[in-house]
Scaffold this motif. Structure first.
Motif, PDB file in Angstrom:
ATOM      1  N   ILE A   1      24.748  -7.510 -26.295  1.00 48.41           N
ATOM      2  CA  ILE A   1      24.434  -8.126 -27.583  1.00 48.41           C
ATOM      3  C   ILE A   1      24.430  -9.657 -27.456  1.00 48.41           C
ATOM      4  O   ILE A   1      23.517 -10.343 -27.934  1.00 48.41           O
ATOM      5  CB  ILE A   1      25.422  -7.672 -28.680  1.00 48.41           C
ATOM      6  CG1 ILE A   1      25.168  -6.200 -29.028  1.00 48.41           C
ATOM      7  CG2 ILE A   1      25.309  -8.549 -29.926  1.00 48.41           C
ATOM      8  CD1 ILE A   1      26.227  -5.592 -29.935  1.00 48.41           C
ATOM      9  N   GLY A   2      25.433 -10.219 -26.784  1.00 48.28           N
ATOM     10  CA  GLY A   2      25.509 -11.673 -26.608  1.00 48.28           C
ATOM     11  C   GLY A   2      24.316 -12.215 -25.842  1.00 48.28           C
ATOM     12  O   GLY A   2      23.725 -13.231 -26.222  1.00 48.28           O
TER      13      GLY A   2
ATOM     14  N   ASN B   1      21.235 -14.454 -27.697  1.00 49.72           N
ATOM     15  CA  ASN B   1      20.958 -15.820 -27.232  1.00 49.72           C
ATOM     16  C   ASN B   1      19.529 -15.949 -26.719  1.00 49.72           C
ATOM     17  O   ASN B   1      18.861 -16.949 -26.972  1.00 49.72           O
ATOM     18  CB  ASN B   1      21.959 -16.238 -26.152  1.00 49.72           C
ATOM     19  CG  ASN B   1      23.266 -16.686 -26.738  1.00 49.72           C
ATOM     20  OD1 ASN B   1      23.523 -16.526 -27.926  1.00 49.72           O
ATOM     21  ND2 ASN B   1      24.122 -17.256 -25.916  1.00 49.72           N
ATOM     22  N   ASP B   2      19.044 -14.946 -26.000  1.00 53.66           N
ATOM     23  CA  ASP B   2      17.670 -14.979 -25.502  1.00 53.66           C
ATOM     24  C   ASP B   2      16.667 -14.991 -26.666  1.00 53.66           C
ATOM     25  O   ASP B   2      15.704 -15.761 -26.652  1.00 53.66           O
ATOM     26  CB  ASP B   2      17.410 -13.794 -24.575  1.00 53.66           C
ATOM     27  CG  ASP B   2      16.081 -13.912 -23.857  1.00 53.66           C
ATOM     28  OD1 ASP B   2      15.892 -14.910 -23.126  1.00 53.66           O
ATOM     29  OD2 ASP B   2      15.223 -13.022 -24.053  1.00 53.66           O
TER      30      ASP B   2
ATOM     31  N   ILE C   1      22.546 -20.745 -21.151  1.00 53.22           N
ATOM     32  CA  ILE C   1      22.938 -20.393 -22.520  1.00 53.22           C
ATOM     33  C   ILE C   1      22.917 -18.872 -22.698  1.00 53.22           C
ATOM     34  O   ILE C   1      23.829 -18.288 -23.304  1.00 53.22           O
ATOM     35  CB  ILE C   1      22.011 -21.084 -23.546  1.00 53.22           C
ATOM     36  CG1 ILE C   1      22.267 -22.592 -23.546  1.00 53.22           C
ATOM     37  CG2 ILE C   1      22.203 -20.503 -24.947  1.00 53.22           C
ATOM     38  CD1 ILE C   1      21.235 -23.399 -24.313  1.00 53.22           C
ATOM     39  N   THR C   2      21.898 -18.224 -22.173  1.00 51.71           N
ATOM     40  CA  THR C   2      21.812 -16.762 -22.267  1.00 51.71           C
ATOM     41  C   THR C   2      22.992 -16.116 -21.551  1.00 51.71           C
ATOM     42  O   THR C   2      23.638 -15.202 -22.097  1.00 51.71           O
ATOM     43  CB  THR C   2      20.479 -16.260 -21.675  1.00 51.71           C
ATOM     44  OG1 THR C   2      19.411 -16.853 -22.416  1.00 51.71           O
ATOM     45  CG2 THR C   2      20.369 -14.749 -21.755  1.00 51.71           C
TER      46      THR C   2
ATOM     47  N   ILE D   1      34.558 -10.910 -26.009  1.00 51.32           N
ATOM     48  CA  ILE D   1      34.851 -10.390 -27.353  1.00 51.32           C
ATOM     49  C   ILE D   1      35.078  -8.886 -27.285  1.00 51.32           C
ATOM     50  O   ILE D   1      35.994  -8.350 -27.926  1.00 51.32           O
ATOM     51  CB  ILE D   1      33.722 -10.759 -28.344  1.00 51.32           C
ATOM     52  CG1 ILE D   1      33.748 -12.270 -28.611  1.00 51.32           C
ATOM     53  CG2 ILE D   1      33.844  -9.971 -29.647  1.00 51.32           C
ATOM     54  CD1 ILE D   1      32.552 -12.797 -29.377  1.00 51.32           C
ATOM     55  N   GLY D   2      34.265  -8.196 -26.480  1.00 51.37           N
ATOM     56  CA  GLY D   2      34.462  -6.758 -26.296  1.00 51.37           C
ATOM     57  C   GLY D   2      35.812  -6.449 -25.676  1.00 51.37           C
ATOM     58  O   GLY D   2      36.500  -5.498 -26.087  1.00 51.37           O
ATOM     59  N   VAL D   3      36.238  -7.229 -24.686  1.00 49.81           N
ATOM     60  CA  VAL D   3      37.557  -7.045 -24.066  1.00 49.81           C
ATOM     61  C   VAL D   3      38.642  -7.284 -25.102  1.00 49.81           C
ATOM     62  O   VAL D   3      39.630  -6.520 -25.190  1.00 49.81           O
ATOM     63  CB  VAL D   3      37.726  -7.989 -22.844  1.00 49.81           C
ATOM     64  CG1 VAL D   3      39.178  -8.025 -22.380  1.00 49.81           C
ATOM     65  CG2 VAL D   3      36.824  -7.559 -21.707  1.00 49.81           C
TER      66      VAL D   3
END
Length: 193
Positions: free
Chosen positions: A10-11, A15-16, A163-164, A174-176
């Motif tokens: 998702i991250g 960003n892409d 950035i991607t 965040i998942g961790v």
């Protein structure tokens, strides 16, 4: 393992997509006559303001009118101009029958005078900062949006890729954190109860 993987995907994807949305879509999308929000992309929508800002920055911090004059009147150009003047003085002196001493003095004086005049003209009547700024703004504003995208991506591709990947890393972290909180909070609640 699933939440960190999903967060990383998702991250990275968001960003892409955000980077692509800087440029795309190139034109506004319309549905039933209403413009779809966030269309066109930010750069096509603000191209005139971006062109002005780039031109302003360039003329304030990179090249102004005096620096353009210095760029055009290099030592090599100055030397060639002096050589041309010396050749012309030789030809004229030969026609007038001037002696060698007079020719030598005339060559130096004429060459120096010409260079001073050219330098003064270039600075007074050459392109000013305003003229340069306007030319840059016009050139950027006239670019096709796809070409502008190619130019920007050409010199910033590495930064956009970073950035991607930062989005991938942040999403994974965040998942961790979600997994840890899901494991720790119930255990803390049971210990307290």
């Amino acid at each position: 393992m699933l939440p960190p993987l999903v967060g990383a995907v998702i991250g990275g994807v968001t960003n892409d997509v955000a980077i692509r949305m800087l440029f795309r879509p190139y034109a506004p999308w319309r549905v039933l006559g209403w413009r779809v929000p966030l269309t066109p992309g930010l750069i096509p929508r603000e191209r005139g303001q971006i062109a002005y800002a780039i031109a302003e920055t360039f003329t304030q911090h990179v090249l102004d009118g005096d620096q353009v004059a210095d760029l055009l009147l290099t030592e090599q150009v100055r030397g060639r101009l002096k050589d041309k003047v010396a050749g012309m003085v030789d030809q004229l002196g030969g026609l007038l029958g001037a002696n060698a001493a007079m020719l030598g003095m005339a060559k130096g004086m004429a060459g120096d005078l010409l260079l001073r005049e050219i330098d003064a003209l270039a600075r007074a009547d050459g392109p000013s900062g305003d003229h340069i700024r306007e030319r840059i703004r016009e050139r950027i504003d006239a670019l096709d949006v796809a070409r502008l995208e190619d130019l920007v991506l050409g010199f910033s591709r590495r930064q956009f890729r970073a950035i991607t990947w930062f989005g991938v890393l942040l999403g994974g972290l965040i998942g961790v954190a979600q997994v840890l909180l899901a494991q720790v909070l119930p255990a803390v609640g049971q210990a307290a109860g």
